[in-house]
Design an enzyme around this catalytic site. Structure first.
Site, PDB file in Angstrom:
ATOM      1  N   LEU A   1      35.109  51.743  32.548  1.00 55.28           N
ATOM      2  CA  LEU A   1      35.678  52.252  31.297  1.00 55.28           C
ATOM      3  C   LEU A   1      36.974  51.509  30.920  1.00 55.28           C
ATOM      4  O   LEU A   1      37.073  50.926  29.854  1.00 55.28           O
ATOM      5  CB  LEU A   1      35.939  53.755  31.429  1.00 55.28           C
ATOM      6  CG  LEU A   1      36.292  54.487  30.151  1.00 55.28           C
ATOM      7  CD1 LEU A   1      35.144  54.468  29.158  1.00 55.28           C
ATOM      8  CD2 LEU A   1      36.705  55.923  30.440  1.00 55.28           C
TER       9      LEU A   1
ATOM     10  N   CYS B   1      28.785  35.446  33.560  1.00 56.57           N
ATOM     11  CA  CYS B   1      28.574  36.686  32.806  1.00 56.57           C
ATOM     12  C   CYS B   1      28.817  36.412  31.333  1.00 56.57           C
ATOM     13  O   CYS B   1      29.688  35.627  30.964  1.00 56.57           O
ATOM     14  CB  CYS B   1      29.547  37.759  33.303  1.00 56.57           C
ATOM     15  SG  CYS B   1      29.270  39.372  32.540  1.00 56.57           S
TER      16      CYS B   1
ATOM     17  N   ASN C   1      43.536  43.161  40.073  1.00 55.63           N
ATOM     18  CA  ASN C   1      43.797  42.101  41.049  1.00 55.63           C
ATOM     19  C   ASN C   1      44.137  40.817  40.309  1.00 55.63           C
ATOM     20  O   ASN C   1      43.255  40.205  39.716  1.00 55.63           O
ATOM     21  CB  ASN C   1      42.535  41.833  41.894  1.00 55.63           C
ATOM     22  CG  ASN C   1      42.288  42.932  42.894  1.00 55.63           C
ATOM     23  OD1 ASN C   1      43.203  43.440  43.516  1.00 55.63           O
ATOM     24  ND2 ASN C   1      41.016  43.295  43.052  1.00 55.63           N
TER      25      ASN C   1
ATOM     26  N   CYS D   1      27.782  44.280  48.197  1.00 60.88           N
ATOM     27  CA  CYS D   1      28.108  44.126  46.779  1.00 60.88           C
ATOM     28  C   CYS D   1      27.346  42.898  46.281  1.00 60.88           C
ATOM     29  O   CYS D   1      27.626  41.782  46.709  1.00 60.88           O
ATOM     30  CB  CYS D   1      29.620  43.950  46.652  1.00 60.88           C
ATOM     31  SG  CYS D   1      30.184  43.632  44.986  1.00 60.88           S
TER      32      CYS D   1
ATOM     33  N   CYS E   1      38.681  39.446  33.852  1.00 60.51           N
ATOM     34  CA  CYS E   1      37.744  39.182  34.943  1.00 60.51           C
ATOM     35  C   CYS E   1      37.575  37.687  35.203  1.00 60.51           C
ATOM     36  O   CYS E   1      37.326  36.911  34.282  1.00 60.51           O
ATOM     37  CB  CYS E   1      36.393  39.819  34.601  1.00 60.51           C
ATOM     38  SG  CYS E   1      35.098  39.421  35.777  1.00 60.51           S
TER      39      CYS E   1
ATOM     40  N   CYS F   1      34.922  39.739  29.733  1.00 58.54           N
ATOM     41  CA  CYS F   1      36.112  40.597  29.836  1.00 58.54           C
ATOM     42  C   CYS F   1      37.346  39.734  30.116  1.00 58.54           C
ATOM     43  O   CYS F   1      37.289  38.822  30.943  1.00 58.54           O
ATOM     44  CB  CYS F   1      35.932  41.625  30.946  1.00 58.54           C
ATOM     45  SG  CYS F   1      34.488  42.668  30.683  1.00 58.54           S
TER      46      CYS F   1
ATOM     47  N   GLU G   1      28.086  34.616  44.660  1.00 57.68           N
ATOM     48  CA  GLU G   1      28.709  35.259  45.812  1.00 57.68           C
ATOM     49  C   GLU G   1      28.201  36.681  46.063  1.00 57.68           C
ATOM     50  O   GLU G   1      27.814  37.394  45.138  1.00 57.68           O
ATOM     51  CB  GLU G   1      30.231  35.298  45.617  1.00 57.68           C
ATOM     52  CG  GLU G   1      30.826  33.906  45.593  1.00 57.68           C
ATOM     53  CD  GLU G   1      32.348  33.894  45.495  1.00 57.68           C
ATOM     54  OE1 GLU G   1      32.955  33.091  46.188  1.00 57.68           O
ATOM     55  OE2 GLU G   1      32.913  34.680  44.726  1.00 57.68           O
TER      56      GLU G   1
ATOM     57  N   CYS H   1      37.261  43.198  43.801  1.00 60.22           N
ATOM     58  CA  CYS H   1      36.683  43.318  42.468  1.00 60.22           C
ATOM     59  C   CYS H   1      37.211  42.259  41.521  1.00 60.22           C
ATOM     60  O   CYS H   1      38.417  42.052  41.430  1.00 60.22           O
ATOM     61  CB  CYS H   1      37.075  44.649  41.851  1.00 60.22           C
ATOM     62  SG  CYS H   1      36.298  46.003  42.630  1.00 60.22           S
TER      63      CYS H   1
HETATM   64  N1  SAH Z   1      29.715  43.646  35.253  1.00 65.34           N
HETATM   65  C1  SAH Z   1      29.771  44.894  35.898  1.00 65.34           C
HETATM   66  C2  SAH Z   1      29.764  44.812  37.392  1.00 65.34           C
HETATM   67  C3  SAH Z   1      30.602  43.744  38.039  1.00 65.34           C
HETATM   68  S1  SAH Z   1      32.342  43.830  37.960  1.00 65.34           S
HETATM   69  C4  SAH Z   1      30.964  45.692  35.405  1.00 65.34           C
HETATM   70  O1  SAH Z   1      31.808  45.143  34.738  1.00 65.34           O
HETATM   71  O2  SAH Z   1      30.989  46.884  35.694  1.00 65.34           O
HETATM   72  C5  SAH Z   1      32.780  45.060  39.156  1.00 65.34           C
HETATM   73  C6  SAH Z   1      34.102  45.771  38.841  1.00 65.34           C
HETATM   74  O3  SAH Z   1      35.221  44.889  39.006  1.00 65.34           O
HETATM   75  C7  SAH Z   1      34.168  46.262  37.405  1.00 65.34           C
HETATM   76  O4  SAH Z   1      34.604  47.590  37.356  1.00 65.34           O
HETATM   77  C8  SAH Z   1      35.181  45.319  36.809  1.00 65.34           C
HETATM   78  O5  SAH Z   1      35.766  45.869  35.695  1.00 65.34           O
HETATM   79  C9  SAH Z   1      36.131  45.101  37.969  1.00 65.34           C
HETATM   80  N2  SAH Z   1      37.033  43.954  37.797  1.00 65.34           N
HETATM   81  C10 SAH Z   1      36.836  42.828  37.086  1.00 65.34           C
HETATM   82  N3  SAH Z   1      37.926  42.027  37.143  1.00 65.34           N
HETATM   83  C11 SAH Z   1      38.831  42.646  37.910  1.00 65.34           C
HETATM   84  C12 SAH Z   1      40.149  42.309  38.371  1.00 65.34           C
HETATM   85  N4  SAH Z   1      40.735  41.171  38.058  1.00 65.34           N
HETATM   86  N5  SAH Z   1      40.787  43.204  39.176  1.00 65.34           N
HETATM   87  C13 SAH Z   1      40.179  44.357  39.544  1.00 65.34           C
HETATM   88  N6  SAH Z   1      38.950  44.716  39.161  1.00 65.34           N
HETATM   89  C14 SAH Z   1      38.274  43.881  38.345  1.00 65.34           C
HETATM   90 FE1  SF4 Z   2      31.067  40.590  33.295  1.00 63.75          FE
HETATM   91 FE2  SF4 Z   2      33.341  40.616  34.682  1.00 63.75          FE
HETATM   92 FE3  SF4 Z   2      33.133  42.045  32.454  1.00 63.75          FE
HETATM   93 FE4  SF4 Z   2      31.768  42.814  34.653  1.00 63.75          FE
HETATM   94  S1  SF4 Z   2      33.999  42.731  34.430  1.00 63.75           S
HETATM   95  S2  SF4 Z   2      31.014  42.680  32.540  1.00 63.75           S
HETATM   96  S3  SF4 Z   2      31.297  40.790  35.514  1.00 63.75           S
HETATM   97  S4  SF4 Z   2      33.026  39.796  32.579  1.00 63.75           S
END
Ligand code: SAH
Ligand code: SF4
Length: 361
Positions: A229, A123, A304, A116, A130, A127, A90, A347
């Site tokens: 962070l 990935c 989110n 974006c 995510c 996390c 996406e 995000c």
């Molecule tokens: N992998 C990279 C870039 C993609 S994620 C990273 O982690 O920075 C882009 C942003 O979305 C990151 O700051 C991530 O922490 C945030 N993100 C991931 N899951 C989310 C969620 N459920 N709600 C809000 N932000 C989220």
């Molecule tokens: Fe990967 Fe999602 Fe963590 Fe970004 S926030 S590093 S996309 S698992």
């Protein structure tokens, strides 16, 4: 798409000029692709017929097909692209401002766009908050597939080629985990005769692979970095971002200090605020201390929630209190408004079609 040829979008102008002789042809091809949005090699009328045929035989112009397009009430558009191997990912077009017209309907300001982009299908970082992570890791995107996202979105929205836009590497995937393709895409975006998107208009967001932050810095591409962070102590950060065990907070802060940034700019720290996890004033206090000797700005992101997610979204009041504490203690801090939330383009809400289908069935 049945073919699986290499895409010309993977080539810098220099690489292309080694493939097509004489070298000024590379400039012409770049112009056809990125300025005139040509649909085929055939359409590149000022190239010799034989060259057009050779290009057609060896390469594909754009490796992406739009499978789905959703528009949010705030103007955000989310694209689901299919690649040549059938995998999907996406891309989101964010309209930061609408066109502004005066009373006579004359344009005062153009809309501001940010694309974006994704760098991987899935990935590896995993996390816990995510949605992208839930589907695991499928594969890296090629430089051409990264470039193609911006080109396709510009073309589909008929955004004039000379309109500058910003790129954020905040779609699916961890950009620094696909560093070579990322670096090449950054270079291709920067090319004049092409998309002309300078390094300072490109922001690489990372979950904090500190050794790769150093490598990106050594490449001196002029890009911004944003650090996800999300926590101020290693225990919580390791729970949220398992990779933190190998690349802890201190190693990230040290890598950021070494990163070459324009002295007038600040490094962005993204802080995902999760209800009752990291949203206390004690956390805010630690954050101030942690960033005390860095030229930083903090972007607070509402968590989110998605179906089945284990965390909660903080209240507006908690967000504002957190922000006020940081600002009062000298940290620049904004709260990110979640764009495209109604179409799951915000995000951390990006995922592959395959996961979508599984969820539906
Ligand atoms: N992998 C990279 C870039 C993609 S994620 C990273 O982690 O920075 C882009 C942003 O979305 C990151 O700051 C991530 O922490 C945030 N993100 C991931 N899951 C989310 C969620 N459920 N709600 C809000 N932000 C989220
Ligand atoms: Fe990967 Fe999602 Fe963590 Fe970004 S926030 S590093 S996309 S698992």
């Amino acid at each position: 798409m049945s073919t699986s040829k290499e895409t010309v979008l993977s080539f810098t102008k220099e690489e292309l000029s080694k493939l097509v002789k004489p070298s000024f042809r590379a400039k012409q091809i770049y112009n056809w692709i990125y300025v005139q949005y040509a649909d085929s090699f055939e359409a590149m009328k000022n190239l010799p017929k034989q060259m057009r045929e050779e290009l057609e035989e060896k390469y594909v112009l754009n490796p992406l097909q739009i499978v789905k397009k959703e528009q949010s009430s705030d103007g955000t558009i989310k694209y689901l692209f299919e690649m040549q191997d059938g995998k999907t990912m996406e891309t989101v077009l964010l309209r930061m401002k609408q066109d502004e017209l005066d009373e006579d309907g004359k344009l005062i300001h153009h809309a501001k766009y940010t694309v974006c982009v994704s760098t991987q299908v899935g990935c590896k970082v995993g996390c816990t908050f995510c949605l992208t992570a839930k589907g695991g890791f499928t594969r890296d995107l090629s430089a051409g597939e990264i470039v193609a996202q911006v080109l396709s979105v510009k073309k589909d929205n008929e955004i004039a080629s000379n309109r500058r836009l910003n790129i954020v590497y905040m779609g699916m995937g961890e950009p620094l985990d696909n560093l070579n393709a990322l670096a090449k895409a950054i270079e291709i975006f920067k090319e004049d005769d092409g998309l002309c998107i300078s390094g300072k208009r490109q922001t690489v967001s990372t979950s904090g692979l500190s050794s790769k932050i150093d490598k990106l810095g050594e490449m001196d591409l002029g890009v911004h970095i944003a650090i996800s962070l999300h926590a101020v102590d290693d225990e919580l950060r390791s729970e949220l971002i398992p990779m933190n065990k190998a690349h802890n907070i201190n190693s990230i802060i040290e890598a950021v200090k070494r990163f070459p940034i324009d002295t007038r700019k600040r490094v962005m720290f993204e802080y995902l605020v999760i209800k009752d996890k990291n949203d206390s004033i004690a956390d805010a206090k630690k954050l101030v201390k942690l960033l005390s000797d860095i030229k930083a700005k903090v972007n607070l992101i509402y968590f989110n929630p998605y179906e089945g997610s284990e965390y909660g979204r903080p209240s507006r009041e908690d967000m504002v209190n957190f922000q006020e504490y940081l600002v009062k203690h000298g940290l620049l801090c904004t709260i990110r408004d979640s764009k495209g939330i109604d179409i799951s383009a915000a995000c951390g809400q990006l995922k592959e079609k395959t996961i979508l289908n599984e969820e539906k069935s």
